[in-house]
Design a protein around this motif. Structure first.
Motif, PDB file in Angstrom:
ATOM      1  N   GLN A 131       9.922 -58.066 -21.605  1.00 50.57           N
ATOM      2  CA  GLN A 131       9.149 -56.838 -21.646  1.00 50.57           C
ATOM      3  C   GLN A 131       7.747 -57.027 -22.229  1.00 50.57           C
ATOM      4  OE1 GLN A 131      10.974 -53.979 -24.165  1.00 50.57           O
ATOM      5  NE2 GLN A 131      10.179 -52.228 -23.052  1.00 50.57           N
ATOM      6  N   ILE A 132       7.645 -58.003 -23.103  1.00 50.87           N
ATOM      7  CA  ILE A 132       6.404 -58.171 -23.844  1.00 50.87           C
ATOM      8  C   ILE A 132       5.345 -58.944 -23.066  1.00 50.87           C
ATOM      9  CG2 ILE A 132       6.378 -60.323 -25.171  1.00 50.87           C
ATOM     10  CD1 ILE A 132       6.593 -58.561 -27.683  1.00 50.87           C
ATOM     11  N   PHE A 152       1.985 -57.601 -21.968  1.00 53.59           N
ATOM     12  CA  PHE A 152       1.171 -56.993 -23.021  1.00 53.59           C
ATOM     13  C   PHE A 152       0.454 -58.003 -23.889  1.00 53.59           C
ATOM     14  CE2 PHE A 152       4.521 -53.986 -21.985  1.00 53.59           C
ATOM     15  CZ  PHE A 152       3.736 -52.917 -21.607  1.00 53.59           C
ATOM     16  N   LEU A 153       0.784 -59.255 -23.708  1.00 51.50           N
ATOM     17  CA  LEU A 153       0.065 -60.265 -24.473  1.00 51.50           C
ATOM     18  C   LEU A 153      -1.384 -60.288 -23.998  1.00 51.50           C
ATOM     19  CD1 LEU A 153       2.687 -63.163 -24.502  1.00 51.50           C
ATOM     20  CD2 LEU A 153       2.240 -61.441 -26.245  1.00 51.50           C
TER      21      LEU A 153
END
Lengths: 360, 360
Positions: B284-285, B288-289
DNA sequence: CTGAAAGCGCTTACAG
DNA sequence: CTGAAAGCGCTTACAG
């Protein structure tokens, strides 16, 4: 069909060790003195036959399941893993098992829950996984329960473990007002039944009141704690030509903030230059958003642990704490307008404070 | 002690409805014809007395637990929630319960697992939650099992559900080489026992071989699938004055990538201008990095579902698929050097492809 | 300190 | 189609 080989039972052990089943049972449970010589004989046979007591039989005989159940409404939200980790840790420490059910899925026709007194000793119920009626029903059956992020209706007496929502939100919004001169703050509402939403809204209004800013119903949108819903609501709001001006958004929670970010960026609204954005929870993802999200740290794993503790308390006949309120703290990152003087902008996933330099 | 009120049992129902317990049982289980008039009488009494059959007694009588167990090594990694969601979905659809245990926690002195044939009908075992010896031991006891992200040692015959690691990695690394002209690619190794790491490394080497690039042991560091370990390893590497040059990093998984980002940024290494970084999993991350991470999409929820399916298969005496290999796909974002022509840079958490414009 | 026996609440051959 | 009874594998008064 993988037929299980005829199980070796306590009776086999008793026979081979030439003792009674009662003695084997006592040795097993260490709840009565068994002479060393018998103990040794029993242990040897158990080792030789690779004996494991059948949990079910023990449960039936003692009418204890040694199992607690966890009910969550879904698994979308980011912090579920943390909650589960905390719970499991505590539960397994006390040699209990953990049964997990996801509310949405278990809408049985008969209004019978997959988790209850028939298969658990007690339940951990997260937020609105169950309706008040359902909870009352379980309460009537004397099922030990602990509510998480939800307080019980006043007529019932169910321990609650939750977090401090109101004052943290107030502090967060005050920060927006006092430090960043925001005065037209859009409130993204969570779902109505959700207690967290309710208290966050109260804290929000308190902050406005602190500065004599009138609460404006037009500066609210319906967001729920869901990324997509928030995204769509924000988008609709922005596309309404008559929408009121705003200079900040309080998102209700971090997941909603993700949707808000997307909608804002799509319309080329600069965060935080034009609009400050803040969330709630400090989930794992918050520090990785661009800009990193200012939010409130909720100690979710700790909440899980302490909810489990309370339930275990109840099961042991000790008095649980009626309401456990975990402290929260605001975490300033850049989405509110604060700036940062370190360059390792991401090495703090866990919700630690940053050294911040507050810029108005 | 919250003494549970004397339970109403099938015997109470039988008495009140003036039938035998056998008939009540048959009505309950719908496994034999019961005349309408008796059925009605029974149902009425059950409703009136608010009867719920005791799972434990049923389990003991049938020697079926109707419960499967899930074993995971920890809850750190981001994709656990997805895995659990998939599993629970499938399991509850078939009216089974799900018991969850976290490996690390349950290191009982007696080498006895908290989950086994004494309390479950079968086990879902994720990666290296258990040692091969432990698995063999459970296998000897005929406990139905399915391994997730791990194949069984050749002498055992345990179904496996995993993902395609090798060719996706190869494709990813080839992308780095062919599109972005990277030739000195640092390999962040996962833990040795982890099969995923192994196959990713094979894919990595295949890609190098495709372009006649020699594999260089000096261009590897030991990272594990853990953010902090990766961070420290990368930092140590960079601080070694004699470290070889590199123009890209393959992180092993997304969590490790987070640590790698931090270490690189700390030393002011520009991603992707100076160094391309790629991960694996598309948790999920990843989107967004900063910059958004190029990675490989692993269908984790689907893996969970299909693992549960196989186990249920086994429990129903049908033949399971020995190895289920789920397809993976590379997801190009910006950390490899690709650039994007849409401005909503975050609205795609789920691992969807982006429309990308490839720049060398 | 140890054993024989009843009981936990179901299911399921076995009869009828 | 329905019932009486045995049995699932433990625990725990009750005796001795």
């Amino acid at each position: 069909m993988t037929k299980r080989t005829a199980n070796i039972t306590i009776r086999d052990i008793a026979r081979e060790a030439d003792v009674s089943v009662a003695t084997v049972s006592r040795y097993l449970n260490q709840n009565a003195y068994v002479s060393p010589s018998l103990s040794e004989r029993i242990q040897k046979v158990m080792d030789r036959l690779d004996y494991v007591p059948q949990a079910t039989a023990r449960q039936l005989a003692t009418s204890k399941n040694n199992t607690i159940g966890l009910l969550v409404p879904n698994m979308q939200n980011n912090f579920f893993a943390a909650l589960l980790a905390g719970i499991e840790q505590e539960v397994s420490k006390h040699n209990f098992n953990l049964l997990v059910a996801i509310g949405d899925t278990n809408q049985n026709q008969r209004n019978q829950f997959s988790l209850g007194s028939h298969n658990t000793d007690g339940l951990l119920i997260f937020a609105d996984s169950l309706t008040d009626e359902q909870i009352a029903q379980l309460y009537d059956r004397q099922l030990p329960m602990v509510l998480i992020h939800k307080t019980s209706t006043s007529d019932l007496n169910i321990p609650t473990v939750t977090i401090e929502n109101k004052s943290a939100t107030r502090k967060l919004i005050n920060h927006l007002i006092e430090v960043h001169n925001r005065t037209q703050i859009l409130l993204v509402r969570g779902s109505e039944q959700q207690e967290d939403s309710y208290w966050r809204e109260v804290g929000f209004k308190d902050a406005l009141a602190d500065h004599d800013i009138a609460f404006d119903e037009n500066l609210t949108i319906r967001g729920s704690f869901d990324r997509d819903i928030a995204y769509n609501a924000m988008k609709a709001f922005l596309e309404n030509p008559t929408h009121p001006e705003f200079d900040a958004v309080f998102c209700g929670d971090d997941d909603a903030a993700i949707g808000i970010y997307d909608a804002l960026k799509e319309k080329n609204v600069q965060i935080p230059e034009e609009v400050s954005v803040v969330g709630f929870d400090d989930t794992q993802i918050a520090p990785f958003l661009t800009p990193p999200l200012t939010t409130v740290m909720a100690p979710t794993e700790e909440v899980g642990r302490s909810a489990a503790k309370q339930l275990l308390c109840l099961l042991n006949g000790r008095n649980p704490v009626p309401v456990t309120l975990h402290a929260t703290e605001i975490v300033l990152r850049q989405s509110c307008g604060c700036s940062i003087h370190e360059n390792n902008s991401q090495n703090q996933g866990g919700g630690f404070y940053k050294k911040v330099n507050v810029l108005p």
